[in-house]
Write a protein that holds these residues in place. Sequence first.
Motif, short mmCIF file in Angstrom:
data_model
loop_
_atom_site.label_atom_id
_atom_site.label_comp_id
_atom_site.label_asym_id
_atom_site.label_seq_id
_atom_site.Cartn_x
_atom_site.Cartn_y
_atom_site.Cartn_z
N SER A 3 -4.60 1.38 68.53
CA SER A 3 -3.39 1.10 69.30
C SER A 3 -3.67 1.25 70.78
CB SER A 3 -2.28 2.05 68.89
OG SER A 3 -1.94 1.83 67.55
N SER A 4 -3.08 0.36 71.55
CA SER A 4 -3.24 0.39 73.00
C SER A 4 -1.86 0.31 73.64
CB SER A 4 -4.11 -0.80 73.44
OG SER A 4 -4.21 -0.84 74.84
N PHE A 5 -1.71 1.01 74.74
CA PHE A 5 -0.45 1.07 75.46
C PHE A 5 -0.73 0.86 76.94
CE2 PHE A 5 -0.14 3.32 71.56
CZ PHE A 5 1.12 3.01 71.07
N THR A 6 0.25 0.33 77.66
CA THR A 6 0.08 0.09 79.09
C THR A 6 1.34 0.56 79.81
OG1 THR A 6 -1.32 -1.81 78.66
CG2 THR A 6 -0.38 -1.64 80.87
N PRO A 18 -5.26 4.46 74.91
CA PRO A 18 -4.57 5.19 73.84
C PRO A 18 -3.33 5.90 74.36
CG PRO A 18 -6.93 5.67 73.85
CD PRO A 18 -6.64 4.90 75.10
N LEU A 19 -2.36 6.11 73.48
CA LEU A 19 -1.07 6.66 73.89
C LEU A 19 -1.19 8.02 74.57
CD1 LEU A 19 1.95 6.25 73.99
CD2 LEU A 19 2.11 7.22 71.69
N ASP A 20 -2.06 8.91 74.06
CA ASP A 20 -2.16 10.23 74.68
C ASP A 20 -2.65 10.14 76.12
OD1 ASP A 20 -4.68 9.45 73.81
OD2 ASP A 20 -5.23 11.43 73.02
N GLU A 21 -3.63 9.28 76.38
CA GLU A 21 -4.14 9.12 77.75
C GLU A 21 -3.09 8.53 78.68
OE1 GLU A 21 -7.80 6.90 77.73
OE2 GLU A 21 -8.69 8.20 76.21
N ASP A 41 4.03 -0.90 74.35
CA ASP A 41 3.11 -0.98 73.22
C ASP A 41 2.47 -2.36 73.30
OD1 ASP A 41 1.90 -1.46 70.73
OD2 ASP A 41 3.41 -0.29 69.65
N ASP A 42 1.14 -2.43 73.48
CA ASP A 42 0.47 -3.72 73.65
C ASP A 42 0.51 -4.58 72.39
OD1 ASP A 42 -0.09 -3.05 76.28
OD2 ASP A 42 -2.13 -2.38 75.84
N LEU A 43 0.72 -3.98 71.24
CA LEU A 43 0.78 -4.75 70.00
C LEU A 43 2.08 -5.53 69.89
CD1 LEU A 43 -0.68 -5.40 67.34
CD2 LEU A 43 0.48 -3.43 66.34
N THR A 44 3.17 -4.94 70.37
CA THR A 44 4.49 -5.58 70.24
C THR A 44 5.07 -6.06 71.57
OG1 THR A 44 5.72 -3.51 70.53
CG2 THR A 44 5.05 -4.10 68.27
N GLY A 45 4.55 -5.53 72.68
CA GLY A 45 5.10 -5.87 73.99
C GLY A 45 6.42 -5.18 74.29
N ARG A 46 6.86 -4.30 73.42
CA ARG A 46 8.13 -3.60 73.61
C ARG A 46 7.91 -2.28 74.34
NH1 ARG A 46 12.15 -6.05 70.69
NH2 ARG A 46 11.48 -7.38 68.98
N SER A 47 8.91 -1.89 75.12
CA SER A 47 8.83 -0.62 75.84
C SER A 47 9.18 0.52 74.90
CB SER A 47 9.77 -0.63 77.05
OG SER A 47 11.10 -0.74 76.62
N LEU A 63 3.09 14.16 70.55
CA LEU A 63 2.55 12.85 70.18
C LEU A 63 1.79 12.92 68.86
CD1 LEU A 63 1.25 11.55 73.63
CD2 LEU A 63 3.23 10.73 72.35
N ALA A 64 1.03 14.00 68.66
CA ALA A 64 0.28 14.16 67.42
C ALA A 64 1.22 14.31 66.23
CB ALA A 64 -0.65 15.37 67.52
N ARG A 65 2.31 15.08 66.40
CA ARG A 65 3.28 15.25 65.31
C ARG A 65 3.93 13.93 64.94
NH1 ARG A 65 4.88 19.89 67.99
NH2 ARG A 65 6.68 18.83 68.86
N ASN A 66 4.25 13.12 65.95
CA ASN A 66 4.93 11.85 65.70
C ASN A 66 4.02 10.79 65.11
OD1 ASN A 66 7.34 12.86 66.59
ND2 ASN A 66 7.05 12.16 68.69
#
Length: 196
Positions: A3-6, A18-21, A41-47, A63-66
Amino acid sequence: MTSSFTAFEGERRLASGPLDEVALAIKHAGPQAVAPIVIFDDLTGRSLDLDLRGSDADVLARLARNSEPGKTSEAAAPTSEPRGRGRPKLGVVAREVTLLPRHWEWLNAQPGGASVALRKLVEQARRASGDADRARAAREAAYHFMSAMAGNLPGFEEATRALFADDRRRMAGHIATWPADIRDHVVKLAYSDRAD
């Protein structure tokens, strides 16, 4: 696929990965931010919204729990009905499928019965339409991001039409004047895993 996030601070890309970074980058940039920060979320483009309260360790623990395996999303949450058939240890889940009688007759006549036949049909369809499904998902992700970040920019509607027509050159022309980070991210979401 990882998973990648921006994250964007206004029109500027702040962090990607990655989400944690990305979460920690947002947390540290927050006090000095000159524009609202939004994470996608880069996979869906949704905030998405993150709880960044507390220390870095607190944020990472949340984040780890979720993201723990076995956590169910709202859409996949189990119903209150008693559990039926299935093999939960193997990831097989029983669900209801509604078909016409002739479909059931055909499925039941297949070797292994209806369940085996349905699984084979689904796998065959996934293999046959995998590239088209990925391209459609990429266009939808780019559209969701564009709507949030570029909905008021000139050429948005024309760029959206070009995106869904899969006309990369025409889309590039309509987004040429957009802020570079937004423009580059739209192209990345829409086309990064496909050849020109």
